[in-house]
Motif scaffolding. Sequence first.
Motif, PDB file in Angstrom:
ATOM      1  N   GLY A   4      52.338  68.661  40.489  1.00 35.88           N
ATOM      2  CA  GLY A   4      52.863  69.708  39.617  1.00 35.88           C
ATOM      3  C   GLY A   4      52.706  71.098  40.170  1.00 35.88           C
ATOM      4  O   GLY A   4      53.350  72.032  39.692  1.00 35.88           O
ATOM      5  N   ASP A   5      51.845  71.273  41.183  1.00 36.90           N
ATOM      6  CA  ASP A   5      51.613  72.590  41.767  1.00 36.90           C
ATOM      7  C   ASP A   5      52.097  72.642  43.211  1.00 36.90           C
ATOM      8  O   ASP A   5      51.486  73.289  44.057  1.00 36.90           O
ATOM      9  N   ALA A   6      53.189  71.979  43.515  1.00 31.94           N
ATOM     10  CA  ALA A   6      53.734  71.997  44.869  1.00 31.94           C
ATOM     11  C   ALA A   6      55.249  71.944  44.799  1.00 31.94           C
ATOM     12  O   ALA A   6      55.818  71.353  43.881  1.00 31.94           O
ATOM     13  N   MET A   7      55.883  72.585  45.772  1.00 27.21           N
ATOM     14  CA  MET A   7      57.348  72.587  45.798  1.00 27.21           C
ATOM     15  C   MET A   7      57.825  72.790  47.226  1.00 27.21           C
ATOM     16  O   MET A   7      57.108  73.357  48.067  1.00 27.21           O
ATOM     17  N   ILE A   8      59.020  72.328  47.505  1.00 31.09           N
ATOM     18  CA  ILE A   8      59.628  72.488  48.821  1.00 31.09           C
ATOM     19  C   ILE A   8      60.066  73.940  48.987  1.00 31.09           C
ATOM     20  O   ILE A   8      60.619  74.547  48.067  1.00 31.09           O
ATOM     21  N   THR A   9      59.818  74.500  50.156  1.00 32.44           N
ATOM     22  CA  THR A   9      60.216  75.888  50.409  1.00 32.44           C
ATOM     23  C   THR A   9      60.775  76.003  51.824  1.00 32.44           C
ATOM     24  O   THR A   9      60.990  75.003  52.499  1.00 32.44           O
ATOM     25  N   GLY A  10      61.037  77.220  52.278  1.00 33.82           N
ATOM     26  CA  GLY A  10      61.532  77.440  53.629  1.00 33.82           C
ATOM     27  C   GLY A  10      62.936  76.894  53.839  1.00 33.82           C
ATOM     28  O   GLY A  10      63.739  76.800  52.912  1.00 33.82           O
ATOM     29  N   LEU A  11      63.232  76.512  55.074  1.00 39.16           N
ATOM     30  CA  LEU A  11      64.574  76.052  55.423  1.00 39.16           C
ATOM     31  C   LEU A  11      64.971  74.794  54.656  1.00 39.16           C
ATOM     32  O   LEU A  11      66.137  74.630  54.282  1.00 39.16           O
ATOM     33  N   ALA A  12      64.023  73.899  54.417  1.00 44.00           N
ATOM     34  CA  ALA A  12      64.338  72.676  53.665  1.00 44.00           C
ATOM     35  C   ALA A  12      64.799  73.022  52.256  1.00 44.00           C
ATOM     36  O   ALA A  12      65.742  72.422  51.726  1.00 44.00           O
ATOM     37  N   LEU A  47      63.652  81.955  51.134  1.00 41.92           N
ATOM     38  CA  LEU A  47      64.112  82.791  52.234  1.00 41.92           C
ATOM     39  C   LEU A  47      62.952  83.472  52.949  1.00 41.92           C
ATOM     40  O   LEU A  47      62.890  83.494  54.180  1.00 41.92           O
ATOM     41  N   ALA A  48      62.039  84.043  52.170  1.00 43.02           N
ATOM     42  CA  ALA A  48      60.896  84.728  52.781  1.00 43.02           C
ATOM     43  C   ALA A  48      60.066  83.755  53.617  1.00 43.02           C
ATOM     44  O   ALA A  48      59.633  84.083  54.731  1.00 43.02           O
ATOM     45  N   ASP A  49      59.838  82.546  53.090  1.00 40.83           N
ATOM     46  CA  ASP A  49      59.053  81.568  53.837  1.00 40.83           C
ATOM     47  C   ASP A  49      59.792  81.099  55.079  1.00 40.83           C
ATOM     48  O   ASP A  49      59.170  80.801  56.102  1.00 40.83           O
ATOM     49  N   ALA A  50      61.123  81.022  55.013  1.00 45.66           N
ATOM     50  CA  ALA A  50      61.899  80.630  56.190  1.00 45.66           C
ATOM     51  C   ALA A  50      61.885  81.741  57.236  1.00 45.66           C
ATOM     52  O   ALA A  50      61.646  81.491  58.427  1.00 45.66           O
ATOM     53  N   VAL A  51      62.134  82.973  56.803  1.00 48.53           N
ATOM     54  CA  VAL A  51      62.210  84.103  57.729  1.00 48.53           C
ATOM     55  C   VAL A  51      60.872  84.322  58.429  1.00 48.53           C
ATOM     56  O   VAL A  51      60.825  84.730  59.596  1.00 48.53           O
ATOM     57  N   VAL A  89      64.678  91.377  49.110  1.00 47.86           N
ATOM     58  CA  VAL A  89      63.883  92.429  49.738  1.00 47.86           C
ATOM     59  C   VAL A  89      62.473  92.462  49.152  1.00 47.86           C
ATOM     60  O   VAL A  89      61.490  92.669  49.873  1.00 47.86           O
ATOM     61  N   THR A  90      62.362  92.250  47.853  1.00 49.79           N
ATOM     62  CA  THR A  90      61.045  92.224  47.223  1.00 49.79           C
ATOM     63  C   THR A  90      60.173  91.121  47.824  1.00 49.79           C
ATOM     64  O   THR A  90      58.993  91.339  48.131  1.00 49.79           O
ATOM     65  N   GLU A  91      60.734  89.930  48.001  1.00 46.38           N
ATOM     66  CA  GLU A  91      59.966  88.827  48.581  1.00 46.38           C
ATOM     67  C   GLU A  91      59.612  89.104  50.041  1.00 46.38           C
ATOM     68  O   GLU A  91      58.495  88.825  50.483  1.00 46.38           O
ATOM     69  N   LEU A  92      60.565  89.658  50.800  1.00 47.66           N
ATOM     70  CA  LEU A  92      60.287  89.968  52.200  1.00 47.66           C
ATOM     71  C   LEU A  92      59.190  91.026  52.319  1.00 47.66           C
ATOM     72  O   LEU A  92      58.334  90.948  53.205  1.00 47.66           O
ATOM     73  N   SER A  93      59.235  91.991  51.416  1.00 50.64           N
ATOM     74  CA  SER A  93      58.204  93.022  51.425  1.00 50.64           C
ATOM     75  C   SER A  93      56.845  92.439  51.072  1.00 50.64           C
ATOM     76  O   SER A  93      55.835  92.741  51.722  1.00 50.64           O
ATOM     77  N   GLY A  94      56.807  91.581  50.051  1.00 50.58           N
ATOM     78  CA  GLY A  94      55.547  90.952  49.666  1.00 50.58           C
ATOM     79  C   GLY A  94      54.968  90.089  50.774  1.00 50.58           C
ATOM     80  O   GLY A  94      53.742  89.955  50.889  1.00 50.58           O
ATOM     81  N   ALA A  95      55.832  89.518  51.601  1.00 49.18           N
ATOM     82  CA  ALA A  95      55.373  88.701  52.722  1.00 49.18           C
ATOM     83  C   ALA A  95      55.102  89.540  53.976  1.00 49.18           C
ATOM     84  O   ALA A  95      54.798  88.983  55.033  1.00 49.18           O
ATOM     85  N   ARG A  96      55.237  90.861  53.875  1.00 45.78           N
ATOM     86  CA  ARG A  96      54.973  91.788  54.978  1.00 45.78           C
ATOM     87  C   ARG A  96      55.848  91.491  56.197  1.00 45.78           C
ATOM     88  O   ARG A  96      55.395  91.505  57.341  1.00 45.78           O
ATOM     89  N   LEU A  97      57.118  91.261  55.923  1.00 45.01           N
ATOM     90  CA  LEU A  97      58.053  90.942  56.997  1.00 45.01           C
ATOM     91  C   LEU A  97      58.957  92.110  57.368  1.00 45.01           C
ATOM     92  O   LEU A  97      59.711  92.017  58.342  1.00 45.01           O
ATOM     93  N   LEU A  98      58.894  93.198  56.601  1.00 43.99           N
ATOM     94  CA  LEU A  98      59.814  94.311  56.834  1.00 43.99           C
ATOM     95  C   LEU A  98      59.407  95.192  58.013  1.00 43.99           C
ATOM     96  O   LEU A  98      60.084  96.159  58.324  1.00 43.99           O
ATOM     97  N   SER A  99      58.328  94.846  58.668  1.00 46.19           N
ATOM     98  CA  SER A  99      57.951  95.584  59.878  1.00 46.19           C
ATOM     99  C   SER A  99      58.559  94.957  61.131  1.00 46.19           C
ATOM    100  O   SER A  99      58.458  95.528  62.226  1.00 46.19           O
TER     101      SER A  99
END
Length: 343
Positions: free
Chosen positions: A97-105, A166-170, A198-208
């Motif tokens: 119940g506390d897991a889900m598929i993310t990223g490219l999949a 998207l954030a997890d894939a990027v 953009v909010t997710e990318l920022s939270g993942a510190r990817l905008l640098s």
Amino acid sequence: MNHNTPLSPRPLHHLSDARCRVLTTHQLREHGVTAAQTAERCRAGGPWQRMLPGVHLLHPGPPTGEERLYAALLYTASRRQAGGGGHGDAAGGGHDGDAMITGLAALALHHFASAPPPVSLDRIDILVPRARRLRSTGFVRFVRAHPLPPPQGRAGMPTAPVARALADAVARLSDAETVRALLTESVRQGHCDAAAVVTELSGARLLSRPHVVDAVDALLAEGRAIAEGRLYDLVRGCGLPEPLWNVELRLPGGPALGGVDAYWRDQGVALEIDARAPRHGGPVPGTAQARRRERLEEMGITVVRVTPKRLREGLEEQAAVVRTALFAAADRGPAPYVLLLPR
């Protein structure tokens, strides 16, 4: 007591669904297959194969993409059960119940044309709570977050929302063209809004990362163009009077008051698309955007603010908001006089 002896054996011959061809050791025991029998059938050249620790594929050929996804979820649930925590239901065939598929999949499950199919991925990313003690193994890679987003059901599997996936894939991608294609498709195909991404990318510190910043610029331009197109549909498809499009307001002989996306001169009603805010709240008090809006309203100009999300999800609802503002303006008296310049 022999722990390999099933309490109520159930035959395997009825199993035909792809997910039923992927079972844990515990599930096999419930079907009357002992651990020794499972090991024998999973030997080289045997009819079965071991996909992950404690997770088995009940045919000798390569697993399908769906089988790999389901195996990853079953493995996650079985690890939780083995640790004695929570309510994972690997034994019963359910998901954690506390897991889900993310990223490219996950993006493939969301039907992204630019995402590779799960069968071709070296890793299946599974999003779990940050406190979970899980070690990546085989083709399963764990991504941790707190808090977890609400999962969405895709192909019967818990899947991260598009922006989070998207954030997890990027985070794992270095190819600029791939990143750009994924981000652009997210808004072009209506999966989500640019601001949420953009909010997710920022939270993942990817905008640098330079290649991510370049892709975000293209994303915002794409999102803006789509939102403007939907605004035209709102006005012309919902029977609203035609406004002046994309104009800058200026006081006669005075300073510029800022640009708006649509302006109804006779009613003194301005509309602006706010593509920067991912949520429905208004401009943050004290910001330049908020001060500009306050100044226009002090002059007697009504400012209607819409987000791309609102335009995407409810044109009729937003048309009603604009129509109400136009009707209310008739009770205020003449609209203030301002100069209008093309933007």
